[in-house]
Design an enzyme around this catalytic site. Structure first.
Site, PDB file in Angstrom:
ATOM      1  N   GLY A 107       0.524  -5.749   0.107  1.00 54.70           N
ATOM      2  CA  GLY A 107      -0.386  -5.792  -1.066  1.00 54.70           C
ATOM      3  C   GLY A 107       0.468  -6.115  -2.310  1.00 54.70           C
ATOM      4  O   GLY A 107      -0.100  -6.969  -3.041  1.00 54.70           O
ATOM      5  N   ALA A 116       0.602  -1.184   0.058  1.00 55.42           N
ATOM      6  CA  ALA A 116       0.055   0.048   0.000  1.00 55.42           C
ATOM      7  C   ALA A 116       0.778   1.401   0.190  1.00 55.42           C
ATOM      8  O   ALA A 116       2.088   1.194   0.705  1.00 55.42           O
ATOM      9  CB  ALA A 116      -0.878   0.052   1.219  1.00 55.42           C
ATOM     10  N   GLU A 122       1.719  -6.009   7.716  1.00 54.89           N
ATOM     11  CA  GLU A 122       0.550  -5.260   7.912  1.00 54.89           C
ATOM     12  C   GLU A 122       0.382  -4.930   9.381  1.00 54.89           C
ATOM     13  O   GLU A 122       0.196  -3.904   9.917  1.00 54.89           O
ATOM     14  CB  GLU A 122      -0.756  -5.579   7.404  1.00 54.89           C
ATOM     15  N   GLU A 129       0.325 -10.045  -1.825  1.00 52.19           N
ATOM     16  CA  GLU A 129      -1.114 -10.265  -1.990  1.00 52.19           C
ATOM     17  C   GLU A 129      -1.352 -10.308  -3.510  1.00 52.19           C
ATOM     18  O   GLU A 129      -2.235 -11.509  -3.965  1.00 52.19           O
ATOM     19  CB  GLU A 129      -2.058  -9.606  -1.194  1.00 52.19           C
TER      20      GLU A 129
END
Length: 257
Positions: A108, A63, A131, A111
């Site tokens: 992210g 992010a 995170e 991910e």
């Protein structure tokens, strides 16, 4: 921030192309990724997808926290729908997706790789879901996809400690499927995609659908899912062409229907 390149008729490459921010997932990048995957999902000529980075230092660092630092709570809520669409766009591609990871794949970025069906990485790769170290939880599918890949305890180790793993450990754990020579992740990922694309597009799509739908059901239900996929493929023009090509000792010319 997202570029889609074609390699021949049947292989598409989604290139994360925000090098000045190491492909950090901003709202704009997420929106472009969601749009790109939506278009590819509708393109019946595409048989395999590679997800890569335009620069070797990072696949994606996660992010964009600089952007988020300016957000109100309402801004964050609005962004959530956009980012969910981006990660789901990769996960829901009807054809196999192969991540080509070099450098950092964190949060992210990890991910996005997890949303692919296969992860190819070179020795520079560093993966992790950090995170909880910044006060959030993985929200791009990480808690679910990592657990399905690695099992509970290995996933819990990575998520709860927020630690990063190098390419060798990621390969041992099963987070990376193929470990390549330095600088070769993209080339190998494209090789894998081309190998997939050479097979029956109807068969591959239905195999992926059966594997995904059968992942979290009991065996009896899973076998019914498989039977439906078999029937959808066995009476297709692809099956007829595959048998005919085998008998004639030639390469199939797949109709894709």
């Amino acid at each position: 921030m997202i570029r889609v390149d074609r390699h021949g008729e049947h292989v598409a490459e989604i290139v994360l192309d925000r090098p000045e921010a190491m492909n950090a997932v901003s709202t704009a990048l997420a929106a472009e990724l969601a749009t790109a995957t939506a278009h590819l999902a509708q393109d019946r000529t595409v048989r395999a997808v590679v997800v890569s980075s335009s620069q070797p230092k990072a696949f994606c660092v996660g992010a964009d926290l600089k952007e988020r630092n300016t957000f109100t709570d309402d801004d964050l809520r609005r962004q959530r729908d956009v980012t969910r669409a981006a990660y789901r766009g990769v996960l829901d591609l009807p054809v196999p997706a192969v991540a080509a990871v070099a450098g950092f794949a964190l949060g992210g970025g990890c991910e996005i790789a997890l949303a692919c069906d296969l992860v190819v990485a070179d020795p520079t790769a560093v993966l992790g879901l950090p995170e909880v170290s910044v006060g959030v939880v993985p929200g791009g599918g990480g808690t679910q996809l990592l657990t399905r890949r690695l099992g509970w305890s290995r996933a819990a180790d990575l998520v709860f400690t927020a630690r990063r793993v190098d390419a060798a450990e990621a390969h041992r754990l099963g987070l990376v499927d193929r470990l390549t020579e330095p600088g070769a992740a993209r080339d190998v990922a494209l090789e894998v995609a081309r190998a997939i694309a050479a097979n029956s597009p109807v068969g591959v799509r239905n195999a992926k659908r059966a594997m995904r739908l059968g992942l979290d059901v009991d065996l009896a239900t899973g076998l019914e899912v498989e039977d439906a996929a078999w029937r959808a493929t066995a009476f297709s023009q692809d099956r007829a062409e595959g048998v005919r090509a085998f008998a004639e000792k030639r390469t199939p010319r797949w109709p894709g229907v």
